[in-house]
Structure formats: C-alpha cells, structure tokens
Design an enzyme around this catalytic site. Structure first.
Site, PDB file in Angstrom:
ATOM      1  N   ASP A 129       0.808  -1.237   0.000  1.00  0.00           N
ATOM      2  CA  ASP A 129       0.000   0.000   0.000  1.00  0.00           C
ATOM      3  C   ASP A 129       0.840   1.285   0.000  1.00  0.00           C
ATOM      4  OD1 ASP A 129       0.753  -0.393   2.639  1.00  0.00           O
ATOM      5  OD2 ASP A 129      -1.236  -0.153   3.497  1.00  0.00           O
ATOM      6  N   ALA A 220      11.213  -6.865   1.700  1.00  0.00           N
ATOM      7  CA  ALA A 220      10.876  -6.825   3.130  1.00  0.00           C
ATOM      8  C   ALA A 220      10.906  -8.206   3.790  1.00  0.00           C
ATOM      9  CB  ALA A 220       9.505  -6.179   3.321  1.00  0.00           C
TER      10      ALA A 220
HETATM   11  C1  LIG Z   1       6.172  -2.785   5.236  1.00  0.00           C
HETATM   12  C2  LIG Z   1       6.367  -2.832   3.814  1.00  0.00           C
HETATM   13  C3  LIG Z   1       6.790  -1.705   3.098  1.00  0.00           C
HETATM   14  C4  LIG Z   1       6.953  -0.336   3.733  1.00  0.00           C
HETATM   15  O1  LIG Z   1       7.875  -0.337   4.750  1.00  0.00           O
HETATM   16  P1  LIG Z   1       7.763   0.548   6.069  1.00  0.00           P
HETATM   17  O2  LIG Z   1       9.016   0.175   6.813  1.00  0.00           O
HETATM   18  O3  LIG Z   1       6.516   0.163   6.772  1.00  0.00           O
HETATM   19  O4  LIG Z   1       7.756   1.968   5.650  1.00  0.00           O
HETATM   20  C5  LIG Z   1       7.007  -1.855   1.750  1.00  0.00           C
HETATM   21  N1  LIG Z   1       6.806  -3.017   1.127  1.00  0.00           N
HETATM   22  C6  LIG Z   1       6.394  -4.116   1.773  1.00  0.00           C
HETATM   23  C7  LIG Z   1       6.193  -5.393   1.041  1.00  0.00           C
HETATM   24  C8  LIG Z   1       6.158  -4.066   3.134  1.00  0.00           C
HETATM   25  O5  LIG Z   1       5.708  -5.154   3.758  1.00  0.00           O
END
Ligand SMILES: *Cc1c(COP(=O)(O)O)cnc(C)c1O
Length: 461
Positions: A129, A220
């Site tokens: 998102d 992530a």
């Molecule tokens: C959490 C997340 C983000 C954004 O990272 P933040 O550290 O929350 O700003 C981007 N991509 C994915 C797949 C995520 O799970």
C-alpha cells in the site's frame, strides 16, 4: 548441524525480558472501539491483548542485537556502525551501493521521486500500500500483475505470489519507454504473504532484461520467501537459505527494504543498488530529508541492530519455527471452519472475510467488520486488507477491492503456541455467532492510505 527428527517445532529461544499483556473487559473494549471510530489503528495498544495488527517493527530483538546497540557508533558521518551494516548488506545482496533509510517507505519516496512522474508506469506482482501511494503521489501509475492462481483462495498452489509473466510481457511491450522499473514484492504481502518462486523471479528478470527495464525486489520478507522456496520449490530442498537469497537478489538490479520485517528491528530500512548513478540520485534526495548517507535517518545503534538481525533471520532453525507457527495458527483456524487464503504464506494468516461473512457486501467492509468483532470478542487486533484499504471512491461511486481479507500478522519471536491456541478458540466462538456480525459505513477517509485514519460507524441492522 545434523537435524534430529523431533516432531514438535519449538520456539528456538528462551524469554528473558517480558512485557505484560493488556487485559480488558468487554465494556472497556466497546468504549475504546467506539472512540477509535471503529478503526483499530486508533485503539490504544494498552487495550489490546494480542496484537496481530502487523509484523512490522514489532519483533523482539535478540541479546546480540541489544549488545550491538550498546556498541553503536553515533558519529555523524562514516561511523564504524555504518561499515558493519554496509558489509552485511553487501554480503547478503551482492549489491555494491547501500543506503540506509529510516523505514521502507522513506526508500520508496526517494526512488519514485527520481523515477516517477506523470506518464510513467510501474509494474509489480502487487504493490504494497505505501509503495503504491508513493508512486501515485508522483502522478505515475502503479499496475499490479498478479498471477491468476492468487485469486483461487482455497486452492493450495505453492507460489501464488508470482507475477503473471504473459501480462508482464504484454505490459512491457504496450508501455515501452514508460516503465522505469518492475518491482517484485517478496513475499507478496498484499496478496496473502504468498511467496514468489525462484523460477518466476528468474523468468521475470530475463523478460525485463530483454526489454531493458530494471527489475528490483521489494525485499521486506526476503528470508521468509527464500525459506518457502526451499520448502516448496522443486530442486531447492537441499540448498541453504543463504544461497537461495543470494540467487534471488542476483536476478535483480537492486532492492527496497523495510528492515522492520526480516531485518528483525523495530525501525530501519535500506536501499541497495548495482547501479552507481541510481545510488547517487537517491543520496542527493536522502540528504534533504533523511540525513547524511551513512546514517539515513537512523542512529549507529539502529544500524548495528539491523546488521545483526539480517544475519539472524537466515538461521534455518528460526525460519523453520517461523513458518511453522504460521501453519499452526492456520491449521487451528481451518479446523474451526474459518475460510483462509491457502496455503498460508510467510508472516500472517489471511482470513477470507468475504466468504466468512457472505451477508456483508463489499461496500459495508466485511474485513473491517470482522476486525472489529474480533477485537470486541477478546481484545485481539488484526488488520483489514480489503475495500477499506484498497477500495476506490470516486465521488459517489465506490469500486470495491478484489478481495476482502482480514490479516492476522505474527510479530517475530513475540507470541508463543499458547497464544495461538487462544486465538483459535476465540475464532471458534466468533464462527458460532457470525450472523450477528454487522457491516460498517464510512464516515470520513483521506485520499492517501485511508485505512490508517478513516472513521466508521456500525450499521444498525
Ligand atoms: C512494510 C512494507 C513496506 C513499507 O515499509 P515501512 O518500513 O513500513 O515503511 C514496503 N513493502 C512491503 C512489502 C512491506 O511489507
């Protein structure tokens, strides 16, 4: 180390620092939820018993990470801790240019500010998102190209996080010259935390190379994705997770990373690139908002903790426990008749709220209604991933999301099997009275990322 053949997968740690849970009674929860405008993000954490809102930044750090924090060098520029961190990220990814940022979306903002803009189109298996919001905020378009198998929720196919290669090829041809990059999200968070196969990453990489478009990973959950490749993809079982990780990164030109997931820290992230010019552009903008390029909005302490976290997350005892705890929760819920996205992915169990609550239409937010019911029932907090998060409101017109899900995200190294048993019991109770769960109407929502601050109200009937 030789693996012994015990069947019980135990938490591979012992607990030396504990935090009490927030016990409440039902009237307290009713009050808290009503004050929060039926938005769980605004319920005080103290009033939450088990918090499955997110696995982001909620992990428990290890003794080695805490020790690293004590050793952190907070020099303004070129601190020792930066070099420790840089070495670990280079070893992990093979990318020579490493830029710390304070969290994933800070990195997104940097990248899309020099690559985005009106007329540009970004392609992905599915954008997270904040990633989508950062792209759209520049006036560019974010186009999701998930494989069709992702939408057969009950079907236990292995790699539902894959990008659809035929659609990718078509998009690259039709939009030639307008696609600055393709981003593969591993695992595919918005699509049920489903893994992307090594084969799909490789094939996407070849397609991108043929069209001269760089491929990046939104990494992530790189370790969970790699472990699921090892567990599920043909020919990968005998490899180490580290070598699978190296191969995954090897197919891409760089990565965006939220350290709050698989780097096992409460705050942090990074960008890493093969390309020096991109790194240069990112660093120029970084200085405006995040700080000097060797700390990027973090302290030396945070960099030490992140460096150690990246090492620890590759421990296969840890990953085995991690994936098994998601499966354990999923199996228990399945036995209570709760419809799930199958098979469960890496970091969360996703309940199919549309199937669980067929009497609530999409415009009445079945996922959010279930989130509220779960909180009222026992103080468990989860997050809707459905029409509140992804629905489009254009004037009076409402376009629902493709799925109405409730995500039960598991913080890393935080909850035990007894907590999972409790969650399963609560769902059993909800399942018996689900006809009484009512939909919600939206009172107020901002333009970007509406789910964080929206206010809702329950429907009377
Ligand atoms: C959490 C997340 C983000 C954004 O990272 P933040 O550290 O929350 O700003 C981007 N991509 C994915 C797949 C995520 O799970």
């Amino acid at each position: 180390m030789r693996r012994e053949s015990w069947k019980t997968v135990i938490e591979p740690f012992k607990i030396r620092s504990v935090e009490p849970l927030g016990f409440t009674d039902r009237p307290e929860r009713e009050k808290a939820l009503s004050r929060a405008g039926y938005n769980l993000f605004k319920v005080p954490a103290e009033k939450v018993l088990i918090d499955l809102l997110t696995d982001s930044g909620t992990c428990a750090m290890s003794m080695e990470q805490w020790a690293g924090m004590m050793r952190g060098d907070v020099s303004y520029a070129s601190s020792r801790s930066y070099y420790v961190f840089e070495r670990v990220v280079k070893d992990l990814t093979g990318y020579p240019h490493v830029i710390p940022v304070h969290q994933g979306r800070a990195g997104e903002r940097l990248v899309f500010s020099f690559l985005g803009g009106p007329g540009k189109v970004f392609l992905s298996n599915m954008f997270f998102d904040t990633t989508r919001a950062n792209i759209e905020a520049t006036g560019a378009e974010a186009l999701d190209l998930p494989a069709d198998k992702a939408f057969f929720h009950g079907d236990r196919r292995a790699f539902k996080g894959d990008i659809d290669l035929a659609k990718l090829e078509q998009a690259l041809r039709l939009r030639a010259g307008r696609v600055p990059l393709v981003l593969l999200t591993v695992t595919n968070n918005s699509l049920g935390g489903q893994p992307v196969s090594l084969r799909n990453i490789r094939d996407a990489s070849r397609l991108c190379a043929r069209h001269k478009v760089p491929l990046l990973l939104d990494a992530a959950r790189f370790a969970e994705n790699a472990y699921l490749i090892k567990a599920r993809e043909r020919g990968q079982a005998e490899r180490t997770v580290r070598s699978i990780v190296r191969e995954m990164f090897g197919y891409a030109q760089g990565c965006l990373m939220s350290g709050k997931k698989d780097a096992l820290v409460n705050m942090g992230g990074f960008l890493a690139f093969k390309d020096k010019a991109w790194a240069g552009k990112a660093r120029e903008i970084l200085i405006l908002g995040e700080g000097f390029p060797t700390y990027g909005g973090l302290t030396g302490r945070d960099l030490e903790a992140m460096a150690r976290g990246i090492e620890e997350v590759l421990d296969e005892q840890y990953l085995r426990y991690r994936i098994r705890s998601v499966e354990y929760l999923a199996r228990g819920l399945r036995r209570q008749g709760i419809p799930l996205i199958e098979p469960p992915g890496g970091h969360a169990v996703y309940v199919d709220a549309a199937r669980f609550l067929p009497h609530i239409p999409a415009e009445r937010f079945p996922g959010q209604a279930l989130a509220c019911a779960l909180y009222l029932e026992a103080g468990i907090r989860a997050v809707e991933i459905g029409s509140l998060m992804f629905g489009k409101r254009e004037g009076r017109r409402f376009l629902p999301a493709r799925m109405e899900l409730l995500r039960l995200a598991l913080p890393r190294r935080v909850y035990t099997q007894a907590h999972a048993d409790f969650i399963i019991e609560v769902f059993g109770s909800l399942a018996r009275k689900k006809r009484a769960i009512r939909g919600l109407r939206l009172l107020k929502a901002p333009r970007f990322l509406p789910h964080f601050t929206a206010r809702l109200a329950p429907l009377r009937s």
